[in-house]
Scaffold this active site. Structure first.
Site, PDB file in Angstrom:
ATOM      1  N   ASP A 269      24.278  70.333 131.151  1.00 33.31           N
ATOM      2  CA  ASP A 269      24.228  71.791 131.278  1.00 33.31           C
ATOM      3  C   ASP A 269      22.951  72.389 130.680  1.00 33.31           C
ATOM      4  OD1 ASP A 269      26.878  71.620 132.322  1.00 33.31           O
ATOM      5  OD2 ASP A 269      27.600  71.455 130.257  1.00 33.31           O
TER       6      ASP A 269
ATOM      7  N   LYS B 194      19.361  71.906 134.610  1.00 33.43           N
ATOM      8  CA  LYS B 194      18.605  70.976 135.463  1.00 33.43           C
ATOM      9  C   LYS B 194      18.528  71.471 136.898  1.00 33.43           C
ATOM     10  CE  LYS B 194      21.318  67.549 134.376  1.00 33.43           C
ATOM     11  NZ  LYS B 194      22.032  68.084 133.224  1.00 33.43           N
TER      12      LYS B 194
ATOM     13  N   GLY C 155      27.522  69.768 137.721  1.00 28.45           N
ATOM     14  CA  GLY C 155      27.581  71.120 138.288  1.00 28.45           C
ATOM     15  C   GLY C 155      26.196  71.713 138.206  1.00 28.45           C
ATOM     16  N   HIS C 156      25.519  71.789 139.329  1.00 28.31           N
ATOM     17  CA  HIS C 156      24.160  72.324 139.328  1.00 28.31           C
ATOM     18  C   HIS C 156      24.131  73.662 140.077  1.00 28.31           C
ATOM     19  CE1 HIS C 156      22.374  68.052 138.600  1.00 28.31           C
ATOM     20  NE2 HIS C 156      23.005  68.541 137.567  1.00 28.31           N
TER      21      HIS C 156
ATOM     22  N   GLN D   4      24.434  65.188 134.153  1.00 27.72           N
ATOM     23  CA  GLN D   4      24.896  65.132 132.758  1.00 27.72           C
ATOM     24  C   GLN D   4      23.673  65.091 131.812  1.00 27.72           C
ATOM     25  OE1 GLN D   4      26.681  62.522 134.913  1.00 27.72           O
ATOM     26  NE2 GLN D   4      27.750  64.360 135.511  1.00 27.72           N
TER      27      GLN D   4
HETATM   28  P1  IMP Z   1      33.711  62.590 133.050  1.00 27.41           P
HETATM   29  O1  IMP Z   1      32.285  62.446 133.437  1.00 27.41           O
HETATM   30  O2  IMP Z   1      34.496  63.489 133.957  1.00 27.41           O
HETATM   31  O3  IMP Z   1      34.386  61.255 132.838  1.00 27.41           O
HETATM   32  O4  IMP Z   1      33.768  63.313 131.616  1.00 27.41           O
HETATM   33  C1  IMP Z   1      33.314  62.661 130.428  1.00 27.41           C
HETATM   34  C2  IMP Z   1      32.577  63.639 129.511  1.00 27.41           C
HETATM   35  O5  IMP Z   1      31.360  64.039 130.132  1.00 27.41           O
HETATM   36  C3  IMP Z   1      33.346  64.926 129.201  1.00 27.41           C
HETATM   37  O6  IMP Z   1      33.033  65.336 127.883  1.00 27.41           O
HETATM   38  C4  IMP Z   1      32.757  65.923 130.196  1.00 27.41           C
HETATM   39  O7  IMP Z   1      32.900  67.257 129.742  1.00 27.41           O
HETATM   40  C5  IMP Z   1      31.311  65.471 130.196  1.00 27.41           C
HETATM   41  N1  IMP Z   1      30.617  65.826 131.450  1.00 27.41           N
HETATM   42  C6  IMP Z   1      30.731  65.235 132.654  1.00 27.41           C
HETATM   43  N2  IMP Z   1      29.923  65.825 133.542  1.00 27.41           N
HETATM   44  C7  IMP Z   1      29.260  66.791 132.892  1.00 27.41           C
HETATM   45  C8  IMP Z   1      28.230  67.723 133.275  1.00 27.41           C
HETATM   46  O8  IMP Z   1      27.754  67.761 134.410  1.00 27.41           O
HETATM   47  N3  IMP Z   1      27.805  68.566 132.301  1.00 27.41           N
HETATM   48  C9  IMP Z   1      28.270  68.505 131.026  1.00 27.41           C
HETATM   49  N4  IMP Z   1      29.212  67.647 130.629  1.00 27.41           N
HETATM   50  C10 IMP Z   1      29.700  66.792 131.542  1.00 27.41           C
END
Ligand code: IMP
Length: 428
Positions: free
Chosen positions: A13, A16, A40-41, A222
């Protein structure tokens, strides 16, 4: 080679989406190399807002966009996202979008497992619930269904049986209903013709593209501190998010990813559980969240907020080989009379300059802060270095000094054109 890899240098977040959109104007091809639709972009172009989770941000600019083998792909979501963008006037055809035929699929049973585990866990990770972790587990367990499998019905049936043999006891243990192989096969067969037109050996296309001198932009999702090896394990995502993955997750050699640009937010946020030494629980934290609109694009969850953590980003600069930084959301700091930067930590009697690997140590860290003077003027929408108040310039300079990397881009609002460029990453 004039390629650029963009990665989040914190916990995701960092903004990007906007930077990738802006840079994709200068690129010929945009490639996603890890993660899935957990990302989420958000791109704001004129009066249109585009929200992308799986598609490379380059599609909005009409650039050739590749979903690499390192990505886990939910085919139903992909079709939905393509349709949604179509509704906003972005027509996505197989000429524009390429899906690596060796990428692994996220199936409904992965989402079931992700959500049931999180619901049952006492130590929740706070995942996005989209099946990312279980899909990667099946990939390394060598029982995943891959994009290319969609074209081979006979093999598909056997593969589904094998997959379900693994999932059946897991589902039972979590109180989930038994998965029906015939139903899954029918669902997968129904979606296959909508996915297969985009599928091809993406590594080969990329090889050709690079050999013909075209410029590639690798779009990380991420952030580095969510990397499954280097992040705050186990509170991480299930892929490698560091820049090195751009090579393996796309099929290009190690020199392919080129210049590494780290995206860094002017303060720190995190969604989900896990350690966060510089987290704020006071009025300042609430203000950062409110001014920065810190709510998850995918889940809508409020993000945890804290001061800028230079120790974390310094670590990220090393892990990713970051050559330059794009600093985002500086305007969120407008109006604070005093700002703080975390320069390191105390662990009992000791001073530590990095995030230790052990969870117990991570939880026991107390941040060491340095105070800087704030500014009352608005930096929002600034388009030149000269438009910034002196205290803001000082803040940026101190950030550079502490993290050991230069700020080459400054983003001053969600708008595409509100970007100050000190150096063009594609020219470095
Ligand atoms: P997962 O990727 O759904 O398995 O989530 C694992 C961890 O990564 C959690 O803490 C999510 O909130 C975090 N996470 C996954 N995708 C994003 C992203 O695009 N932005 C911020 N945090 C993310």
């Amino acid at each position: 080679m004039a390629n650029v890899t963009v990665i989040g240098a914190q916990w995701g977040d960092e903004g990007k989406g906007k930077l990738v959109d802006w840079l994709s104007n200068r690129a010929d091809v945009v490639v996603r190399f890890q993660g899935g639709h957990n990302a989420g972009h958000t791109l704001v172009v004129g009066n249109q807002t585009y929200k992308l989770s799986l598609l490379p941000s380059g599609v909005v600019q009409g650039k050739l966009s590749i979903i690499g083998n390192g990505v886990v792909v939910d085919p139903w979501h992909l079709v939905e996202e393509i349709a949604k963008l179509g509704g906003q006037g972005v027509n996505i055809t197989p000429d524009l979008l390429v899906l690596a035929d060796n990428a692994c699929l996220i199936l409904p049973l992965h989402r079931d497992l992700d959500q049931a585990r999180e619901a049952a866990a006492t130590n929740k990770i706070g995942t996005t619930g989209r099946g990312i972790g279980p899909a990667y587990e099946d990939k390394v367990g060598r029982r995943a269904i891959r994009v290319a499998d969609l074209a081979d019905r006979d093999a598909l049936e056997a593969k589904i049986d094998r997959l379900l043999a693994h999932h059946a006891p897991l589902r039972r243990g979590l109180g989930l209903p038994e998965a029906d192989p015939a139903r899954l096969l029918a669902d997968v067969e129904a979606i296959a013709p909508r996915i297969l037109p985009y599928a091809q050996p993406a590594w080969r296309l990329l090889d050709e593209v690079v050999k013909s001198g075209k410029r590639v932009l690798f779009e990380g999702a991420q952030g580095a501190l969510l990397d499954v090896d280097h992040g705050t394990y186990p509170f991480v995502t299930s892929s490698n998010t560091v820049a090195g993955q751009a090579a393996a997750g796309s099929g290009l050699g190690p020199k392919g990813p080129g210049y590494v640009l780290g995206i860094v937010k002017a303060y720190t946020t995190r969604v989900g559980e896990g350690p966060f030494p510089a987290e704020l629980f006071d009025e300042d934290g609430r203000r950062l969240g409110e001014r920065g609109h810190e709510f998850g694009t995918v889940t809508g969850r409020a993000r945890r907020c804290g001061w800028f953590d230079a120790a974390l980003v310094r670590q990220s600069v090393a892990l990713n080989g970051i050559e330059g930084v794009a600093l985002t959301k500086l305007d969120v700091l407008d109006g604070f009379s005093t700002l703080k930067i975390c320069t390191g930590y105390r662990l009992g009697e000791r001073e530590v300059d990095h995030l230790p690997a052990g969870l117990k140590e991570q939880a026991a860290l107390t941040p060491v802060f340095e105070e800087l003077e704030g500014w009352s003027e608005s930096t929002q929408g600034a388009r030149s270095w000269r438009d910034l108040p002196a205290a803001a310039v000082k803040y940026v300079r101190r950030v550079e000094e502490l993290i050991g990397a230069p700020v080459v881009l400054l983003s001053t609002s969600p708008e595409r054109d509100d970007t100050i460029m000190m150096r063009d990453p594609f020219q470095d």
